[in-house]
Scaffold this motif. Structure first.
Motif, PDB file in Angstrom:
ATOM      1  N   ASP A  48       0.835  -1.204   0.000  1.00  0.00           N
ATOM      2  CA  ASP A  48       0.000   0.000   0.000  1.00  0.00           C
ATOM      3  C   ASP A  48       0.872   1.257   0.000  1.00  0.00           C
ATOM      4  O   ASP A  48       0.567   2.235  -0.676  1.00  0.00           O
ATOM      5  CB  ASP A  48      -0.942   0.003   1.211  1.00  0.00           C
ATOM      6  CG  ASP A  48      -2.017  -1.076   1.117  1.00  0.00           C
ATOM      7  OD1 ASP A  48      -2.229  -1.642   0.021  1.00  0.00           O
ATOM      8  OD2 ASP A  48      -2.641  -1.359   2.163  1.00  0.00           O
ATOM      9  N   ARG A  49       1.976   1.226   0.729  1.00  0.00           N
ATOM     10  CA  ARG A  49       2.906   2.360   0.744  1.00  0.00           C
ATOM     11  C   ARG A  49       3.628   2.501  -0.591  1.00  0.00           C
ATOM     12  O   ARG A  49       3.873   3.614  -1.060  1.00  0.00           O
ATOM     13  CB  ARG A  49       3.907   2.197   1.883  1.00  0.00           C
ATOM     14  CG  ARG A  49       3.245   2.313   3.257  1.00  0.00           C
ATOM     15  CD  ARG A  49       4.203   2.093   4.388  1.00  0.00           C
ATOM     16  NE  ARG A  49       5.237   3.118   4.389  1.00  0.00           N
ATOM     17  CZ  ARG A  49       6.301   3.088   5.160  1.00  0.00           C
ATOM     18  NH1 ARG A  49       6.499   2.078   5.992  1.00  0.00           N
ATOM     19  NH2 ARG A  49       7.198   4.047   5.103  1.00  0.00           N
ATOM     20  N   VAL A  50       3.971   1.371  -1.206  1.00  0.00           N
ATOM     21  CA  VAL A  50       4.615   1.380  -2.526  1.00  0.00           C
ATOM     22  C   VAL A  50       3.688   2.047  -3.543  1.00  0.00           C
ATOM     23  O   VAL A  50       4.100   2.924  -4.303  1.00  0.00           O
ATOM     24  CB  VAL A  50       4.973  -0.063  -2.964  1.00  0.00           C
ATOM     25  CG1 VAL A  50       5.333  -0.125  -4.438  1.00  0.00           C
ATOM     26  CG2 VAL A  50       6.102  -0.618  -2.102  1.00  0.00           C
ATOM     27  N   ALA A  52       1.170   4.075  -2.946  1.00  0.00           N
ATOM     28  CA  ALA A  52       0.977   5.486  -2.594  1.00  0.00           C
ATOM     29  C   ALA A  52       2.157   6.343  -3.053  1.00  0.00           C
ATOM     30  O   ALA A  52       1.986   7.529  -3.344  1.00  0.00           O
ATOM     31  CB  ALA A  52       0.783   5.624  -1.079  1.00  0.00           C
ATOM     32  N   ALA A  53       3.334   5.728  -3.152  1.00  0.00           N
ATOM     33  CA  ALA A  53       4.524   6.447  -3.618  1.00  0.00           C
ATOM     34  C   ALA A  53       4.620   6.472  -5.143  1.00  0.00           C
ATOM     35  O   ALA A  53       5.578   7.013  -5.692  1.00  0.00           O
ATOM     36  CB  ALA A  53       5.780   5.808  -3.026  1.00  0.00           C
ATOM     37  N   GLY A  54       3.621   5.875  -5.815  1.00  0.00           N
ATOM     38  CA  GLY A  54       3.589   5.902  -7.273  1.00  0.00           C
ATOM     39  C   GLY A  54       4.452   4.855  -7.956  1.00  0.00           C
ATOM     40  O   GLY A  54       4.707   4.943  -9.152  1.00  0.00           O
ATOM     41  N   ARG A  55       4.900   3.846  -7.224  1.00  0.00           N
ATOM     42  CA  ARG A  55       5.721   2.790  -7.803  1.00  0.00           C
ATOM     43  C   ARG A  55       4.837   1.686  -8.379  1.00  0.00           C
ATOM     44  O   ARG A  55       3.697   1.502  -7.950  1.00  0.00           O
ATOM     45  CB  ARG A  55       6.678   2.192  -6.762  1.00  0.00           C
ATOM     46  CG  ARG A  55       7.556   3.183  -6.018  1.00  0.00           C
ATOM     47  CD  ARG A  55       8.283   4.203  -6.876  1.00  0.00           C
ATOM     48  NE  ARG A  55       8.962   3.606  -8.023  1.00  0.00           N
ATOM     49  CZ  ARG A  55       9.282   4.282  -9.115  1.00  0.00           C
ATOM     50  NH1 ARG A  55       8.979   5.554  -9.223  1.00  0.00           N
ATOM     51  NH2 ARG A  55       9.883   3.683 -10.100  1.00  0.00           N
ATOM     52  N   ASP A  76      11.280  -0.422  -7.675  1.00  0.00           N
ATOM     53  CA  ASP A  76      11.645   0.656  -6.751  1.00  0.00           C
ATOM     54  C   ASP A  76      11.955   1.953  -7.499  1.00  0.00           C
ATOM     55  O   ASP A  76      11.848   2.028  -8.725  1.00  0.00           O
ATOM     56  CB  ASP A  76      12.785   0.227  -5.823  1.00  0.00           C
ATOM     57  CG  ASP A  76      14.143   0.145  -6.499  1.00  0.00           C
ATOM     58  OD1 ASP A  76      14.284   0.524  -7.677  1.00  0.00           O
ATOM     59  OD2 ASP A  76      15.093  -0.312  -5.830  1.00  0.00           O
ATOM     60  N   SER A  77      12.337   2.971  -6.754  1.00  0.00           N
ATOM     61  CA  SER A  77      12.569   4.295  -7.338  1.00  0.00           C
ATOM     62  C   SER A  77      13.797   4.340  -8.242  1.00  0.00           C
ATOM     63  O   SER A  77      13.997   5.313  -8.967  1.00  0.00           O
ATOM     64  CB  SER A  77      12.725   5.340  -6.225  1.00  0.00           C
ATOM     65  OG  SER A  77      13.825   5.008  -5.398  1.00  0.00           O
TER      66      SER A  77
END
Length: 90
Positions: A48-50, A52-55, A76-77
């Protein structure tokens, strides 16, 4: 080289690091090693955090087996594939 250490959990005894090797590593969404990170107690929290970070999540939460738990894979980024694992909850 730049390096960031992950803390070592006393209970699990697991740690690690991310290293910027100054061009030695070639980021890839398809090739190279696939690193699994501990995402206990539930890897969906991390996914869910991934998101939300747009990944990109390329393999959603999937049960590997009732005994071994769940896995997922995201980009990942730095455009690397990273896998998550969480053990079954009682």
């Amino acid at each position: 080289m730049k390096m960031r250490m992950f803390p070592i959990e006393v209970q699990m005894g697991v740690g690690g690091a991310i290293v910027d090797s100054g061009g030695f590593h070639k980021p890839s969404a398809t090739d190279g090693p696939l690193l699994y990170l501990n995402a206990n107690p539930d890897l969906q929290i991390v996914l869910d955090r991934v998101a939300a970070a747009g990944r990109s999540i390329i393999a959603p939460k999937t049960e590997t087996s009732p005994e071994y738990g769940h896995m997922a894979v995201f980009i990942d980024s730095e455009s690397n594939r990273v896998a998550l694992h969480s053990v079954p909850q009682p």
